[in-house]
Design an enzyme around this catalytic site. Structure first.
Site, short mmCIF file in Angstrom:
data_model
loop_
_atom_site.label_atom_id
_atom_site.label_comp_id
_atom_site.label_asym_id
_atom_site.label_seq_id
_atom_site.Cartn_x
_atom_site.Cartn_y
_atom_site.Cartn_z
N HIS A 109 -2.18 6.44 4.62
CA HIS A 109 -0.74 6.48 4.90
C HIS A 109 -0.17 7.82 4.38
O HIS A 109 -0.36 8.16 3.21
CB HIS A 109 -0.01 5.36 4.16
CG HIS A 109 -0.32 3.98 4.65
ND1 HIS A 109 -1.01 3.70 5.81
CD2 HIS A 109 -0.01 2.76 4.11
CE1 HIS A 109 -1.10 2.38 5.97
NE2 HIS A 109 -0.52 1.80 4.94
N CYS B 55 0.81 -1.23 0.00
CA CYS B 55 0.00 0.00 0.00
C CYS B 55 0.84 1.29 0.00
O CYS B 55 0.53 2.26 -0.71
CB CYS B 55 -0.95 0.00 1.19
SG CYS B 55 -0.24 -0.64 2.71
P1 NAP Z 1 -7.00 -9.55 7.77
O1 NAP Z 1 -7.97 -8.52 8.17
O2 NAP Z 1 -6.19 -10.25 8.81
O3 NAP Z 1 -7.78 -10.68 6.88
C1 NAP Z 1 -7.18 -11.91 6.50
C2 NAP Z 1 -8.13 -12.78 5.70
O4 NAP Z 1 -7.46 -14.03 5.42
C3 NAP Z 1 -9.45 -13.13 6.42
O5 NAP Z 1 -10.47 -13.23 5.47
C4 NAP Z 1 -9.14 -14.50 7.00
O6 NAP Z 1 -10.30 -15.33 7.15
C5 NAP Z 1 -8.28 -15.11 5.91
N1 NAP Z 1 -7.43 -16.18 6.44
C6 NAP Z 1 -6.64 -16.13 7.55
N2 NAP Z 1 -6.06 -17.34 7.74
C7 NAP Z 1 -6.51 -18.14 6.76
C8 NAP Z 1 -6.30 -19.52 6.44
N3 NAP Z 1 -5.49 -20.31 7.17
N4 NAP Z 1 -6.91 -20.04 5.34
C9 NAP Z 1 -7.73 -19.26 4.59
N5 NAP Z 1 -8.00 -17.96 4.86
C10 NAP Z 1 -7.38 -17.40 5.93
O7 NAP Z 1 -5.91 -8.97 6.76
P2 NAP Z 1 -6.05 -7.72 5.72
O8 NAP Z 1 -5.54 -6.47 6.31
O9 NAP Z 1 -7.41 -7.75 5.13
O10 NAP Z 1 -4.96 -8.13 4.63
C11 NAP Z 1 -5.20 -9.16 3.67
C12 NAP Z 1 -3.99 -9.27 2.76
O11 NAP Z 1 -3.83 -8.02 2.06
C13 NAP Z 1 -2.68 -9.51 3.53
O12 NAP Z 1 -1.86 -10.38 2.78
C14 NAP Z 1 -2.09 -8.09 3.65
O13 NAP Z 1 -0.69 -8.13 3.78
C15 NAP Z 1 -2.53 -7.48 2.33
N6 NAP Z 1 -2.66 -6.00 2.32
C16 NAP Z 1 -3.32 -5.34 3.35
C17 NAP Z 1 -3.44 -3.94 3.28
C18 NAP Z 1 -4.15 -3.15 4.35
O14 NAP Z 1 -4.11 -1.91 4.27
N7 NAP Z 1 -4.79 -3.79 5.32
C19 NAP Z 1 -2.93 -3.24 2.19
C20 NAP Z 1 -2.30 -3.94 1.17
C21 NAP Z 1 -2.18 -5.33 1.25
P3 NAP Z 1 -11.04 -15.54 8.59
O15 NAP Z 1 -11.85 -14.30 8.85
O16 NAP Z 1 -11.89 -16.74 8.34
O17 NAP Z 1 -9.96 -15.76 9.61
#
Ligand code: NAP
Length: 360
Positions: free
Chosen positions: A249, A156
């Protein structure tokens, strides 16, 4: 002659899409942005075993300001795995599980547009910021000839940085970049950083973030030759901090250019910057990718993060730098432009360039 904008034909029927990691912070953004999307229709939602078998409303702790779309609320959530119906898949999976699954889906013929870090630096993966390096989709076109492919959204903070740097790289060349970030809590996912750690505090470390900014920005700004991608020849030094802001950010950037430019030249390069999303008038494209704001205390996350539905980068405070040539401040909405919105724009561009074929 200035090329006239071209709207691609609106796909009819809509293109079915799956969201992996649909219950998380970024997954929820996908749901709210895709619920009413003119080209795409959500037909599959996937997350971990914890969420599988429940409806989306039951499985999700909905954290968006807009209401949970009723049609999605009742949809079932499945365990993320290789049996996915739609060809187009958006991934917002936790990075610990995304890598092999995304590769498997690409092998099975899917176009996976991912937010995760796992494949960003792979040689055959376009690390795409549609206004900046749309031509890198040629990598994807080559892969799609054999089946499926992965297109990755950069980190991001990197997205905001390269959006502001690209017009300067094109017009003047860039030699060195120093960037210090102040990153929002939502960047750490849900529940993210504990309130007792972040309130009244700044945490001067985000695991892996500085390395990502330093390498990914050189890939996005790189050139594509017959033998693949050549990373841009510039040096980036990043220092990343977590601050007590929910979304948005802020980045303080100093830059040295290869050819001299005045502040007016730089402002003109930002103001005139347009890319293929604007040319194709894609549904998620900001009208202007970069907005310069003049106030001495701008940009600010609370005031400016939603500029053009959170899809534009807001820049301000351009001034001389006594060490490098120029310095400025930029703001990027990390879960919109920096994650789900950016990924949807990548998919729209792939469709507009005919990468998904007639049927999607
Ligand atoms: P998050 O809120 O922690 O969400 C993670 C997701 O992955 C949830 O849907 C979770 O499902 C699922 N998950 C976790 N463990 C799993 C497993 N063992 N098998 C299958 N699904 C699983 O994270 P987020 O912030 O949305 O980020 C998601 C991705 O985008 C990450 O790789 C992060 O680095 C990237 N990202 C995030 C941002 C940001 O600003 N947040 C920006 C750019 C990129 P459950 O609800 O069922 O646990």
């Amino acid at each position: 002659m200035t090329p006239q904008p071209q709207s691609p034909t609106r796909p009819s029927p809509k293109i079915p899409v799956a969201i992996l990691g649909a219950t998380g912070s970024v997954g929820q953004r996908f749901v709210s942005l895709l619920a009413d999307h003119p080209w795409f229709e959500i037909t599959a939602l996937m997350a971990s075993e914890r969420s599988a078998g429940r409806t989306y409303a039951e499985a999700t702790r909905w954290l968006q300001a807009s209401p949970l779309p009723p049609a999605v609320a009742a949809m079932p959530v499945a365990a993320a795995g290789p049996d996915v119906e739609p060809r187009l898949v958006f991934s917002a999976l936790d990075a610990s599980v995304a890598g092999p699954l995304e590769s498997d889906l690409a092998r099975r013929g899917h176009l996976v547009v991912t937010n995760t870090r796992n494949h960003r630096l792979d040689a055959d993966v376009a690390l795409l910021v549609p206004e900046v390096n749309a031509h890198h989709l040629e990598l994807t076109r080559r892969r799609l000839c054999d089946g499926g492919a992965i297109v990755a959204n950069p980190n991001c903070s990197t997205i905001g940085l390269v959006m502001a740097l690209a017009p300067l790289a094109q017009a003047f060349g860039i030699d060195q970049v120093n960037v210090v970030t102040l990153q929002a809590i939502s960047g750490a996912g849900y529940p993210g950083v504990a309130s007792l750690e972040i309130m009244d505090n700044v945490i001067p470390f985000i695991s892996g973030e500085e390395e990502k900014m330093e390498s990914e920005s050189r890939k996005v700004l790189g050139s594509l030759g017959d033998d693949g991608l050549i990373f841009a020849d510039l040096t980036v030094s990043a220092q990343c901090n977590r601050v007590s802001v929910v979304d948005g950010h802020l980045e303080c950037v100093s830059v040295s250019l290869r050819r001299p430019a005045s502040a007016a030249d730089i402002r003109a390069a930002w103001d005139d910057f347009r890319g293929e999303p604007q040319h194709f008038e894609l549904p998620s494209a900001p009208r202007r990718p970069i907005h310069y704001v003049d106030g001495d205390t701008w940009p600010q996350p609370r005031l400016h993060r939603d500029t053009e539905r959170g899809m534009a980068v807001v820049v301000g405070r351009l001034r001389p730098c006594p060490i490098l040539d120029h310095k400025f401040v930029l703001l990027v909405h990390n879960t919109l432009r920096g994650a789900a919105g950016g990924a949807i724009l990548c998919a729209e561009l792939a469709v507009a360039k005919g990468l998904l074929g007639e049927s999607g």
